[in-house]
Design an enzyme around this catalytic site. Sequence first.
Site, PDB file in Angstrom:
ATOM      1  CG  HIS A  38      -0.809  -8.581   0.092  1.00  0.00           C
ATOM      2  ND1 HIS A  38      -0.395  -7.265   0.014  1.00  0.00           N
ATOM      3  CD2 HIS A  38      -2.150  -8.559  -0.185  1.00  0.00           C
ATOM      4  CE1 HIS A  38      -1.424  -6.495  -0.279  1.00  0.00           C
ATOM      5  NE2 HIS A  38      -2.485  -7.255  -0.416  1.00  0.00           N
ATOM      6  CE1 TYR A  70      -3.069  -3.011   0.300  1.00  0.00           C
ATOM      7  CE2 TYR A  70      -3.296  -2.621   2.636  1.00  0.00           C
ATOM      8  CZ  TYR A  70      -3.601  -3.354   1.512  1.00  0.00           C
ATOM      9  OH  TYR A  70      -4.459  -4.419   1.616  1.00  0.00           O
TER      10      TYR A  70
END
Length: 332
Positions: free
Chosen positions: A145, A60
């Site tokens: 992830h 992110y």
Amino acid sequence: MTGPGGGRELGRTGVRVPPIGLGCAPLGNFRRPMGEEQARAVVEAALEEDWSYLDTAPHYGVGLSEERLGRALAGRDRASYVVSTKVGRRLRPLAPGEEPPDGEGFTDTPPRARVWDLGRDGIRATVEASLERLGTDRVEILLLHDVENHVREVYETGFPALAELRAEGAVGAIGFGMNHSDVLARFVADLDVDVVLCAGRWTLLDHRAATDLLPVCERRGTSVVVGGVYNSGLLADPRPGAHYDYREAPAEVLERARRIQAVCGEFGVPLRAAALRFPFGHPAVASVVVGCATEAEVRDNARMFAREVPEELWHALVERGLLPEGLPLPAE
């Protein structure tokens, strides 16, 4: 390593999370930039609303989300909140003169690049870098992830590295975060997974997780955190041009969302409230995480989550053909 009291336990780890938490992708300038004070205000509002579960990732904003979250949490009682972050993408600084890579939806990010690395040493280095950015000595939850295209590495090195960190007590709960419920189901069936964060596949519009992921999680005692309850925004505001799964919603999906909204209106329930409550029909679901870009969005989501949703609403959606028969539905 339990985090705040109350909430649901993840698997059998002792780590507990509240029913709603903050998704921190917006803190990494997802789709649009935000200022430092705005990022701090989002985190502070979430904690004021008792959203003591905060989910971030190196991906992110190539570390920006973790950095901003760490600064916002500085000085707070470490036992008062739970953090999850992720591994799989290691970050490196850009070389002198190197062009910044594709931001992958994030803008105005630090001069770093993402490198896929599911090796033991790479995962440990990723965790250490995350802890430094977060300004903490631990995270309660660690997730692999978006590893749907790295299945061999998951089995050979990625998940064993997480299991080792769990055995050492460095993290409390381990698992996976992605939006492919079928791949998640395979990992849960094969591995000792405490928790999965499944985005966009257990919502009012997309029920795929009900047939593959949720049954195996219930059988194995794996907890589910649901992300993407608004399916990229369509279920927050079903208007022409709204996004569904990160792109403009097809006309037929938009129409379905608007029909669901109309039924919700008959019961005096905002669509957002129904979207937030729907995932809890399944007993494996422990929490939902919601990405918020402003303090006002945090407050609005908190109000929506507090709304009562009558059981009759869910049955009406089934009767109108807007939810399939046989889905687990929330109790009032």
